[in-house]
Design a protein around this motif. Structure first.
Motif, mmCIF file in Angstrom:
data_model
loop_
_atom_site.group_PDB
_atom_site.id
_atom_site.type_symbol
_atom_site.label_atom_id
_atom_site.label_comp_id
_atom_site.label_asym_id
_atom_site.label_seq_id
_atom_site.Cartn_x
_atom_site.Cartn_y
_atom_site.Cartn_z
ATOM 1 N N ARG A 135 9.457 5.582 1.140
ATOM 2 C CA ARG A 135 9.023 5.987 -0.292
ATOM 3 C C ARG A 135 7.296 6.610 -0.159
ATOM 4 O O ARG A 135 7.067 7.450 -0.495
ATOM 5 N N TYR A 136 6.771 5.889 0.891
ATOM 6 C CA TYR A 136 5.127 6.375 1.219
ATOM 7 C C TYR A 136 5.469 7.846 2.143
ATOM 8 O O TYR A 136 4.810 8.732 1.722
ATOM 9 N N ARG A 137 6.452 7.865 2.848
ATOM 10 C CA ARG A 137 6.670 9.204 3.430
ATOM 11 C C ARG A 137 6.893 10.480 2.513
ATOM 12 O O ARG A 137 6.401 11.618 2.598
ATOM 13 N N THR A 138 7.860 10.179 1.301
ATOM 14 C CA THR A 138 8.045 10.930 0.428
ATOM 15 C C THR A 138 6.902 11.404 -0.467
ATOM 16 O O THR A 138 6.521 12.570 -0.752
ATOM 17 N N ALA A 139 5.985 10.233 -0.861
ATOM 18 C CA ALA A 139 4.848 10.461 -1.485
ATOM 19 C C ALA A 139 4.040 11.413 -0.770
ATOM 20 O O ALA A 139 3.266 12.318 -1.489
ATOM 21 N N LYS A 140 3.689 11.379 0.694
ATOM 22 C CA LYS A 140 2.895 11.932 1.260
ATOM 23 C C LYS A 140 3.330 13.440 1.471
ATOM 24 O O LYS A 140 2.560 14.544 1.112
ATOM 25 N N LYS A 141 4.903 13.818 1.467
ATOM 26 C CA LYS A 141 5.328 14.984 1.346
ATOM 27 C C LYS A 141 4.861 15.680 0.104
ATOM 28 O O LYS A 141 4.619 16.933 -0.203
ATOM 29 N N HIS A 142 5.148 14.997 -0.969
ATOM 30 C CA HIS A 142 4.860 15.494 -2.423
ATOM 31 C C HIS A 142 3.198 16.078 -2.592
ATOM 32 O O HIS A 142 2.962 16.959 -3.346
ATOM 33 N N LEU A 173 4.487 16.900 -10.266
ATOM 34 C CA LEU A 173 5.735 16.096 -9.886
ATOM 35 C C LEU A 173 6.700 16.273 -11.176
ATOM 36 O O LEU A 173 8.012 16.322 -10.933
ATOM 37 N N LYS A 174 6.178 16.237 -12.591
ATOM 38 C CA LYS A 174 7.114 16.409 -13.464
ATOM 39 C C LYS A 174 7.679 17.610 -13.892
ATOM 40 O O LYS A 174 8.732 17.962 -14.582
ATOM 41 N N THR A 175 6.865 18.746 -13.501
ATOM 42 C CA THR A 175 7.389 19.939 -13.587
ATOM 43 C C THR A 175 8.035 20.701 -12.400
ATOM 44 O O THR A 175 9.288 20.910 -12.498
ATOM 45 N N GLU A 176 7.211 20.870 -11.053
ATOM 46 C CA GLU A 176 7.748 21.286 -10.005
ATOM 47 C C GLU A 176 9.112 20.654 -9.467
ATOM 48 O O GLU A 176 9.641 21.151 -8.880
ATOM 49 N N ARG A 177 8.754 19.227 -9.324
ATOM 50 C CA ARG A 177 9.639 18.560 -8.623
ATOM 51 C C ARG A 177 10.826 17.783 -9.475
ATOM 52 O O ARG A 177 11.564 17.049 -9.408
ATOM 53 N N SER A 178 10.783 17.953 -11.191
ATOM 54 C CA SER A 178 11.607 17.503 -12.058
ATOM 55 C C SER A 178 11.644 16.041 -12.065
ATOM 56 O O SER A 178 12.683 15.446 -12.089
ATOM 57 N N CYS A 179 10.487 15.331 -11.457
ATOM 58 C CA CYS A 179 10.480 13.943 -11.626
ATOM 59 C C CYS A 179 10.554 13.170 -13.045
ATOM 60 O O CYS A 179 9.719 13.890 -13.867
ATOM 61 N N GLY A 180 11.410 12.262 -13.150
ATOM 62 C CA GLY A 180 11.060 11.544 -14.333
ATOM 63 C C GLY A 180 9.937 10.833 -14.392
ATOM 64 O O GLY A 180 9.183 10.775 -13.516
ATOM 65 N N HIS A 181 9.467 10.227 -15.656
ATOM 66 C CA HIS A 181 8.146 9.746 -15.795
ATOM 67 C C HIS A 181 7.857 8.467 -14.884
ATOM 68 O O HIS A 181 7.078 8.409 -14.132
ATOM 69 N N ASN A 182 8.748 7.498 -14.793
ATOM 70 C CA ASN A 182 8.659 6.234 -14.027
ATOM 71 C C ASN A 182 8.590 6.740 -12.365
ATOM 72 O O ASN A 182 7.573 6.244 -11.665
ATOM 73 N N THR A 183 9.407 7.745 -12.039
ATOM 74 C CA THR A 183 9.550 8.024 -10.934
ATOM 75 C C THR A 183 8.005 8.846 -10.352
ATOM 76 O O THR A 183 7.553 8.490 -9.182
ATOM 77 N N ALA A 184 7.593 9.664 -11.283
ATOM 78 C CA ALA A 184 6.296 10.167 -11.060
ATOM 79 C C ALA A 184 5.237 9.198 -10.914
ATOM 80 O O ALA A 184 4.290 9.183 -10.175
ATOM 81 N N ILE A 185 5.323 8.268 -11.737
ATOM 82 C CA ILE A 185 4.245 6.972 -11.856
ATOM 83 C C ILE A 185 4.375 6.187 -10.378
ATOM 84 O O ILE A 185 3.196 5.864 -9.811
ATOM 85 N N LYS A 186 5.398 6.040 -9.914
ATOM 86 C CA LYS A 186 5.567 5.280 -8.736
ATOM 87 C C LYS A 186 4.972 5.968 -7.444
ATOM 88 O O LYS A 186 4.466 5.420 -6.576
ATOM 89 N N TYR A 187 5.287 7.298 -7.405
ATOM 90 C CA TYR A 187 4.689 8.096 -6.484
ATOM 91 C C TYR A 187 3.067 8.030 -6.404
ATOM 92 O O TYR A 187 2.556 8.018 -5.428
#
Length: 416
Positions: A135-142, A173-187
């Motif tokens: 999860r930290y690796r993915t957050a850094k990529k974002h 995160l919500k627009t370019e990456r199409s993340c849901g609200h909770n997923t965006a908040i976790k990143y």
């Protein structure tokens, strides 16, 4: 974006001295933001050309000042050009600081993030679960992709992270990456830890997350009903892979184990409990907390079925578990065949254990929490809320039926 740059020389007429001379100032502007400083020269206010930003006339004094202004201008534009060539973030303050010899090596955001992630990777299995490191690796990529898109640079100083950056990252995160609200908040919460590290080390003077509130939205987790579990149990699959995946999914429904924990389940995790029956006693991969689960007859039958499987015979594993991607793909196929109109994933089995198998059948929430390996009872209480919502929905359905009955009986109410 990098070309919104201008340079201006001016005087403050209102601050002229008793001899009618005023200091000459330089103003650097980048993307509407300014940085100013005195060039430590004075000129009579009547000899200054405001539109040209230079001294009037051809006197030696005027020519000397204008040469000095040209020299400064050349230096400033060279600094600006170098920052462009190095693909660095350009600000008015940065250009001014470099000109003044105050250029310092700021702590860079992605470098701090990578250092943190390297430490987490080295502590996987000790202080962190593999999923946490991922999860930290993915957050850094974002974060890296957001900086490239928004700032057109490879990295930025951590001191440049502000409230606007955080809100912009959430929007990205919500627009370019199409993340849901909770997923965006976790990143963003993962990212928040990096900023807190910078703040604790005095690499930044204030915490940009101070006024940020990230609230997760309550999500109703799906689970199988008793009827749907029975459908799956009774369905016979001639295709071996589907039959195998169905069995392991059902095993999770009756043990509450997540995919990673079923996959690593070994013979050492099966013990004789205080009641003389077989129990699963294992540590959760995700949280490293312990789960203690009595093995129900349905789960026991599945373990017996695969006891002679080559993967079980030739190793320590208890079940032949496929990759998570394949398991989820085949589970969806199984749902279609069984006529179950839900978005089945392997993790839904864990929710089913918590709701349909245990809480619905009167198992105390404290016992369910211990079997699931939850560190806090609050996590388990979410399943109880799901059941309360189901009770509410069932009662609404009953009320509608009663309304129909009342109507048929000439509006005579027999239940209040």
């Amino acid at each position: 974006m990098q070309d919104l740059f201008s340079l201006l020389f001016y005087i403050k007429r209102s601050k002229a001295d008793s001899q009618g001379k005023a200091n000459v100032y330089m103003r650097i502007t980048v993307k509407g933001k300014r940085a100013e400083l005195s060039i430590r020269r004075k000129i009579a206010i009547n000899k200054w050309n405001s539109s040209a930003g230079k001294a009037k006339g051809f006197s030696s004094e005027a020519q000397e000042l204008n040469r000095y202004i040209d020299l400064i201008t050349n230096k400033i534009y060279k600094i600006h050009q170098r920052l462009i060539e190095e693909n660095k973030l350009i600000t008015a303050l940065k250009v001014r600081d470099i000109y003044q010899g105050k250029e310092e090596k700021h702590k860079m955001l992605l470098k701090i993030f990578q250092d943190h992630n390297d430490k987490v990777d080295n502590l996987v299995g000790k202080d962190f679960a593999p999923g946490t490191a991922e999860r930290y690796r993915t957050a850094k990529k974002h974060i890296e992709a957001y900086i490239k898109l928004e700032y057109e640079v490879e990295d930025i100083p951590v001191k440049d992270v502000d409230h606007k950056f955080i809100n912009g990252f959430e929007y990205y995160l919500k627009t370019e990456r199409s993340c849901g609200h909770n997923t965006a908040i976790k990143y963003i919460t993962n990212f928040k830890k990096i900023i807190r590290i910078a703040y604790a080390n005095d690499w930044i003077s204030k915490d940009p997350f101070f006024n940020w509130k990230g609230r997760l939205k309550t999500v109703d987790r799906e689970f199988l009903t008793e009827e749907e579990i029975q459908k799956m149990l009774e369905k016979e699959f001639k295709i071996k892979r589907l039959d195998q995946v169905k069995d392991i999914f059902i095993f999770s429904c009756f043990t509450g184990l997540a995919y990673a924990d079923v996959k690593k389940l070994s013979k050492n995790d099966i013990v004789i409990g205080i009641d003389g029956e077989r129990w699963i006693k294992t540590k959760r991969t995700k949280t490293d907390s312990r789960s203690n689960i009595p093995i129900l007859s349905t789960a026991e039958a599945i373990l017996e079925k695969y006891a002679e499987h080559p993967e079980v015979l030739n190793g320590q594993k208890m079940l032949p578990v496929l990759s998570n991607q394949k398991m989820n793909a085949y589970i969806k196929e199984i749902a279609d065949i069984c006529g179950i109109n839900k978005n089945l994933t392997f993790h839904l089995a864990r929710h089913t254990f918590a709701t349909t198998v245990t809480l619905t059948n009167g198992v105390p929430i404290e016992s369910v929490s211990k079997m699931l390996g939850h560190k806090s009872l609050k996590t388990t209480q979410h399943y109880a809320k799901i059941l309360d919502r189901k009770v509410s929905d069932d009662m609404k359905e009953l009320k509608n039926k009663l309304k129909t009955t009342v109507s048929k009986n000439n509006n005579k109410t027999f239940i209040s």
